[in-house]
Design a protein around this motif. Structure first.
Motif, mmCIF file in Angstrom:
data_model
loop_
_atom_site.group_PDB
_atom_site.id
_atom_site.type_symbol
_atom_site.label_atom_id
_atom_site.label_comp_id
_atom_site.label_asym_id
_atom_site.label_seq_id
_atom_site.Cartn_x
_atom_site.Cartn_y
_atom_site.Cartn_z
ATOM 1 N N ILE A 76 109.638 42.578 22.121
ATOM 2 C CA ILE A 76 109.912 42.717 20.692
ATOM 3 C C ILE A 76 111.204 43.515 20.549
ATOM 4 C CG2 ILE A 76 109.087 43.591 18.470
ATOM 5 C CD1 ILE A 76 106.226 43.553 19.763
ATOM 6 N N VAL A 77 112.132 42.960 19.794
ATOM 7 C CA VAL A 77 113.383 43.664 19.503
ATOM 8 C C VAL A 77 113.574 43.645 17.995
ATOM 9 C CG1 VAL A 77 115.882 43.753 19.868
ATOM 10 C CG2 VAL A 77 114.393 42.928 21.707
ATOM 11 N N THR A 78 113.714 44.828 17.407
ATOM 12 C CA THR A 78 113.986 44.955 15.978
ATOM 13 C C THR A 78 115.274 45.754 15.809
ATOM 14 O OG1 THR A 78 112.750 47.018 15.712
ATOM 15 C CG2 THR A 78 111.505 44.954 15.457
ATOM 16 N N HIS A 79 115.628 46.042 14.572
ATOM 17 C CA HIS A 79 116.844 46.819 14.312
ATOM 18 C C HIS A 79 116.823 48.187 14.992
ATOM 19 C CE1 HIS A 79 117.192 44.082 10.755
ATOM 20 N NE2 HIS A 79 118.422 44.043 11.229
ATOM 21 N N ASP A 80 115.633 48.757 15.116
ATOM 22 C CA ASP A 80 115.570 50.130 15.614
ATOM 23 C C ASP A 80 114.678 50.338 16.836
ATOM 24 O OD1 ASP A 80 113.165 49.706 14.344
ATOM 25 O OD2 ASP A 80 113.302 51.447 13.030
ATOM 26 N N ARG A 81 114.196 49.238 17.431
ATOM 27 C CA ARG A 81 113.297 49.399 18.571
ATOM 28 C C ARG A 81 113.348 48.192 19.503
ATOM 29 N NH1 ARG A 81 106.950 51.090 18.371
ATOM 30 N NH2 ARG A 81 106.847 51.510 20.573
ATOM 31 N N MET A 82 113.258 48.489 20.798
ATOM 32 C CA MET A 82 113.151 47.442 21.812
ATOM 33 C C MET A 82 111.960 47.785 22.695
ATOM 34 S SD MET A 82 117.077 46.746 23.031
ATOM 35 C CE MET A 82 117.413 48.396 23.600
ATOM 36 N N THR A 83 111.055 46.834 22.843
ATOM 37 C CA THR A 83 109.884 47.040 23.682
ATOM 38 C C THR A 83 109.631 45.758 24.456
ATOM 39 O OG1 THR A 83 108.938 48.509 22.015
ATOM 40 C CG2 THR A 83 107.448 47.678 23.676
ATOM 41 N N ASP A 84 109.368 45.905 25.746
ATOM 42 C CA ASP A 84 108.992 44.732 26.525
ATOM 43 C C ASP A 84 107.710 45.026 27.287
ATOM 44 O OD1 ASP A 84 109.795 46.135 28.834
ATOM 45 O OD2 ASP A 84 111.753 45.177 28.860
ATOM 46 N N ASP A 85 107.236 44.029 28.018
ATOM 47 C CA ASP A 85 105.942 44.130 28.674
ATOM 48 C C ASP A 85 105.857 45.313 29.631
ATOM 49 O OD1 ASP A 85 103.307 42.775 28.945
ATOM 50 O OD2 ASP A 85 103.926 42.625 31.047
ATOM 51 N N ALA A 86 106.934 45.627 30.306
ATOM 52 C CA ALA A 86 106.914 46.752 31.246
ATOM 53 C C ALA A 86 106.588 48.057 30.521
ATOM 54 C CB ALA A 86 108.253 46.867 31.968
ATOM 55 N N ALA A 87 107.048 48.193 29.289
ATOM 56 C CA ALA A 87 106.780 49.405 28.515
ATOM 57 C C ALA A 87 105.394 49.381 27.884
ATOM 58 C CB ALA A 87 107.837 49.568 27.424
ATOM 59 N N MET A 88 104.832 48.181 27.677
ATOM 60 C CA MET A 88 103.550 48.067 26.990
ATOM 61 C C MET A 88 102.360 48.017 27.939
ATOM 62 S SD MET A 88 104.332 45.432 23.863
ATOM 63 C CE MET A 88 105.319 44.207 24.701
ATOM 64 N N SER A 89 102.589 47.760 29.210
ATOM 65 C CA SER A 89 101.491 47.538 30.146
ATOM 66 C C SER A 89 101.369 48.683 31.142
ATOM 67 C CB SER A 89 101.732 46.226 30.901
ATOM 68 O OG SER A 89 100.732 46.034 31.867
ATOM 69 N N SER A 90 100.144 48.983 31.500
ATOM 70 C CA SER A 90 99.928 50.007 32.524
ATOM 71 C C SER A 90 100.047 49.410 33.928
ATOM 72 C CB SER A 90 98.552 50.649 32.345
ATOM 73 O OG SER A 90 97.544 49.666 32.467
ATOM 74 N N LEU A 91 100.108 48.098 34.016
ATOM 75 C CA LEU A 91 100.255 47.409 35.298
ATOM 76 C C LEU A 91 101.710 47.006 35.508
ATOM 77 C CD1 LEU A 91 97.178 45.049 34.906
ATOM 78 C CD2 LEU A 91 97.263 47.245 36.106
ATOM 79 N N ALA A 92 102.053 46.719 36.740
ATOM 80 C CA ALA A 92 103.406 46.221 37.017
ATOM 81 C C ALA A 92 103.583 44.887 36.296
ATOM 82 C CB ALA A 92 103.609 46.051 38.512
ATOM 83 N N SER A 93 104.660 44.765 35.566
ATOM 84 C CA SER A 93 104.889 43.560 34.774
ATOM 85 C C SER A 93 105.606 42.490 35.581
ATOM 86 C CB SER A 93 105.727 43.899 33.542
ATOM 87 O OG SER A 93 105.996 42.721 32.812
ATOM 88 N N THR A 94 105.173 41.260 35.378
ATOM 89 C CA THR A 94 105.871 40.114 35.964
ATOM 90 C C THR A 94 106.608 39.337 34.874
ATOM 91 O OG1 THR A 94 103.919 38.711 35.724
ATOM 92 C CG2 THR A 94 104.186 39.870 37.830
#
Length: 113
Positions: A76-94
């Motif tokens: 998710i990328v908005t005007h004021d924030r960027m978040t991807d699976d690596a930041a949202m998951s407690s597991l290693a992201s693929t």
């Protein structure tokens, strides 16, 4: 899934700058303000981009999962924030990170489905 911490901004870039890059790519392809489905690196995704946000949603390919879990957001990328699976998951992201999503769409490294 963790509550999510914003990804590290790419050097010298703010979320608004990255969002504008996505918007430029989607405008050039005629996909701004539309939802498309793609296959990328073996996964299926629902992708949307507007001037307010870029959103990548992984579609769950596991048919045995209950109907309440059809997929999950991976970027998710908005005007004021960027978040991807690596930041949202407690597991290693693929899942692809923000830079990989940009590269994917710029280079046409996906299949429309």
């Amino acid at each position: 899934m963790k509550s999510g911490h914003p990804s590290q901004n790419p050097p010298g870039q703010q979320p608004i700058d990255v969002l504008q890059e996505f918007v430029g790519v989607f405008v050039s392809k005629g996909w701004l303000n539309q939802t498309i489905r793609i296959r990328h690196r073996g996964g299926r995704y629902s992708i949307s981009c507007s001037e307010k946000q870029f959103f990548a949603y992984r579609i769950n390919d596991n048919c045995s999962v209950s109907p309440g879990f059809p997929g999950w957001p991976v970027c998710i990328v908005t005007h004021d924030r960027m978040t991807d699976d690596a930041a949202m998951s407690s597991l290693a992201s693929t899942e692809p990170d923000i830079r990989e999503w940009l590269r994917c769409f710029r280079d046409g490294d996906f299949e429309l489905i």
